[in-house]
Design an enzyme around this catalytic site. Structure first.
Site: not given
Lengths: 341, 341, 341, 341
Positions: C10, C72, C103, C125, C127, C129, C171
């Site tokens: 993304g 993606r 990831d 990212t 996120d 993470d 997520r």
């Protein structure tokens, strides 16, 4: 004078600027008392008052929302709430009332004025569809927020070769959609003023993606709808309070585009962020000017009028004149949105 | 048609929106050619051209400045530069010219029109003092930036019990000062429209700090000046290009307040940040509408006119009508700034 | 050296800062060639290259998205795409590859490195993470956007006495939810790290609304889920690409709160705006530092490593070490969100 | 426990987040009383207290400045003010004290701790030069504001072919200059860590303007100075309170560049806007975490320590350890600013 004050309908940025101006001008210039009612007309019915002093308006100029709180409630003759309004005003010795609100609040204000109460109204609605004024409080901030969101979505559209659909507010008029669409450089703007034909939308996108781009942004007003007899049927979907269901038209439009073009299509529904937060300078100035003008008008004995911006001037327009009218986006602005696509 | 295009005078946000609209509308709607000149009138004199295609206007809507560059230069008959302008236009077969600029550019545009060139002008100036139009490109963004700065300075003023003086642009008119002053909740606004009396400024601050506050914000337009015969003498200080020296009036005002009141007083000179960066949606829409209207007007054979915003409408006003006039802040807006102090 | 460069997964703000730094450092400091691949790994498979020069990186520092576009898509051995990657790299004489991604991209990068290609990765990212680094590109901007939205929604919540539910991305980890929840002053934050019990959420809200407030803000990460065996059952809903369905958990949480408390409850799903637009200074600096460090590492012969921020330092961590690990929000930060409710 | 709380030194965004966290955690988690002192150490000397309850911290999370006000005053043994501090603390039965401040406040805090008072300190300074912690409150917001200003100035520089000099804060360390310089894409950053040579600055600009650009941005920290023996002599200029004179180095640098290169050069001094207004989410989170950690530490009996951010963790560092140390920008970050020019 003892002046009542209420904010009705949905909240929006700029209300506190108006309240602040009313208190400053009322207390400072004329020595009036300003008696706030909490939660709009509901507070008048309930007699829920809050006298406003200088300390209540400190630091509120840049705050969104309304320090008096608000509610989507309007007094009606049928259920006795109109009588309750008049009783509270008499019991609290309110000599005149300033009502800040949109369509519903202004309509109620006019009826209360007919019952003999001195009333000056101030228009607010992020939809900007109140007649008689170039701008209503809250609209300008909403356009800024929507444009900022479109700017952000633009980079994702471009990086991922997508069609991004953005649903913004605007039930009977597409002011936010058209303005944020032009400011954000949207390829297509769907507004209630021009029922759309999904065939043409699809054809435009296909042509564009073939010719010179691989992404597009489509801005949809929540009140947009398909042209009768065109290839996509759609009825506006209403929730339990009669409000438009957020996301309904956006989801439908995104699904149709995806299905008919095969382009990767995503939806963003802006929702409540459009009506909150720090007001733009324009909304602060508009609220401030409306507030000062409303107190001046009340003091001068005016009633059943609304403050309005026309060009660079603040003027008063009779409330009955604007009742039931919806100010829609004029053709020349719709055309600008179209030719810059 | 082969249409020339230039941006003159100081740069500001919203110019690229106008250029983009001119290219889109010119190429897309009418099939014109758009020939940009670099560095304003200087580029016309030098024959420094850049034909504009769709690829030049990608992603420029949200960019400040001008992709054509600009210069503070205006053609004059005395030094032959006016002749050079006409020669370039003929050599490049320019059939009509769109000039985006402020006072000086508009004045030059009118003279070039008198020489027989078809000209449509678009007003831009962060000072907002061009007559005939409610808004000029760049002003709205400048008010936003100045208000944001005042918001920031507000918290320091309050935390440190200080008088904060903020100098903003505005040579002949105090539009930025008055609007950002109202929006930012300034206690005092000094604008060229109302020569000030330092005795009254000091008395107001002393009263306020005794009565109900321990900080104040004073917004000063760079062109503000003391009332003749009042207790502070001050002449506007000019630099080598005839421009106002940034900080001059601000420093003087801050020093006087500090000396006469003893309050801890600090100055911030906003300077160049006021004219740069991403344009507000309002400036993008204004530039877009002006751009479309200018191409429409040129195509319809209009000349010696300027696009203007009046209320919600874009209209054309004759350039000679606005020449030499300065649009100042009207009394009612100055009063709002005063009563909300 | 001839260095390949791709951005995968993304898009997010800060990627262009990294690309710019790689080009500047690569060309200017070492005289390398930088060969961009369009659309992430897909461009490597397809041999879709764009050699990057200084002119490609002008004005991109403040732009969101990625000038190389992204997709993606990740190469796999099963379908021959991994072979295609190696063939392209050989055909284009790429001596080393810089991969910017999350990831999936990092996992693929490690496998390509195992096949003998020199690889340095840069984590991105929203996120946040990715293990081994305090920050990944894009996260900081996402927190800013989410906080701004919560600030806006706050005023509506307060003016209308509502519970406002805000769904944000995240997520497997609730970094955005927890950080924007603390920064925005949310009353409740639901994150994947702590499966929630709707009974306790409801009890908390009822207590708060009885005791000292009439509104609340609940921030929900898209990957939040109910504790097994608690009063609300919910399974994470996945779309056709395996992605979480936007709005699914938010709608469920809002409906439960409305039904169990009777409080007027509304949902806002932030969606794509979280990953777009101008990067914050922090993301620009992070991207810039990662970019410089990646080129330095490549030049020094490093491979199968990822640039990482640890405290104030940029370090290199082995890619295999971080594979398959998810960095979740630590307990002490979750506790801060809880105690400040 | 009865815990005192003060904010000292210059104000900055994020202080209210810390105060709010201290009150919430102190009252809610442990049942402590929080007694605020107005105007920093001055309020302790004067016994100017304000007990803090939940109502004082409503809506302050997003507000700049400090609700307790502050002053640039530190207690000393010489003039009896240190004794007055101890007397007030005893008279008010203060069992422990949380001090939020920069260099001066932390130094005083350590001395008061030596006198037997339980003290936990929280670092704040927009200069970010407190040792032992990655970040101090206020710095992150200052970098954002400075970057935004550079972004704005960038477009004017480019449109007018100018060298724009921007002076930012940073007396002993160039954290703001280096970070905003990298984030804003500045061509040159002058920081106290590296005394500059004007000959090299000029040579760099001349080369750049000849080779591939016609504008440049130079960011100067207020504490920057010329290398001894180099071609420009300059001594840091101090005002009457020992503070650096705003604009002094900026004016000198701009004048030298203009004189030696002939390039049109302009100066902007950011000044007070850098320390005011809404804190970034990062500063709100940092203030919140520090506030919670300080109350936890006080409750656990810690003293003479400072809360600090190290990587992702909040830790405690002994106050004596950081006394007299200035945290400067490390070489690798200075290098990034240089290579990305």
């Amino acid at each position: 004078m003892r002046i009542g004050l209420l904010t009705g309908g949905g909240d929006c940025p700029g209300l506190n600027a108006a309240i602040r101006a009313i208190v400053k001008q009322g207390l400072g210039e004329y020595g009036h008392q300003i008696i706030g009612f909490r939660n709009g007309w509901k507070g008048v019915v309930d007699g829920d008052i809050q006298p406003l002093e200088r300390q209540h308006i400190r630091n509120v100029l840049s705050m969104g929302g309304t320090l008096l709180s608000t509610a989507r409630f309007h007094p009606r003759e049928e259920d006795g709430s109109m009588d309750a309004v008049l009783q509270t005003l008499e019991a609290e010795k309110i000599e005149a009332l300033i009502c800040i609100g949109g369509d519903g609040t202004l309509h109620a204000a006019s009826k209360v004025a007919d019952a003999g109460v001195k009333i000056v109204a101030i228009p607010k609605t992020i939809d900007n569809d109140v007649a008689g004024t170039d701008l209503s409080i809250g609209f300008h901030t909403a356009v800024n927020i929507a444009t900022e969101a479109i700017d952000r979505i633009h980079t994702t559209a471009e990086s991922h070769n997508r069609v991004m659909v953005v649903e913004v507010m605007g039930r009977h008029a597409g002011w936010i959609a058209v303005n944020s669409g032009i400011a954000g450089g949207a390829e297509i703007v769907l507004a209630p003023e021009e029922p759309f034909d999904m065939d043409r939308v699809v054809k435009f996108l296909q042509h564009r993606h073939k010719a010179h781009a691989n992404f597009s942004i489509v801005v949809v007003a929540e009140g947009a709808h398909a042209r009768q007899g065109s290839s996509m049927e759609y009825e506006v979907q209403l929730g339990k309070y009669g409000e438009i269901v957020a996301g309904a038209i956006g989801e439908r439009v995104a699904a149709e585009i995806q299905a008919r073009t095969g382009f990767d299509t995503r939806l963003t529904v802006l929702g409540h962020v459009q009506r909150g937060g720090t007001p733009t300078p324009t909304d602060r100035i508009l609220g401030s000017r409306f507030g000062v003008a409303a107190v001046d008008a009340i003091t001068a004995g005016e009633t059943n009028v609304m403050t309005a911006l026309q060009g660079e001037d603040i003027v008063l327009v009779p409330l009955p004149e604007i009742a039931g009218r919806v100010k829609q986006v004029p053709d020349d602005l719709l055309r600008v949105a179209r030719v810059l696509a």
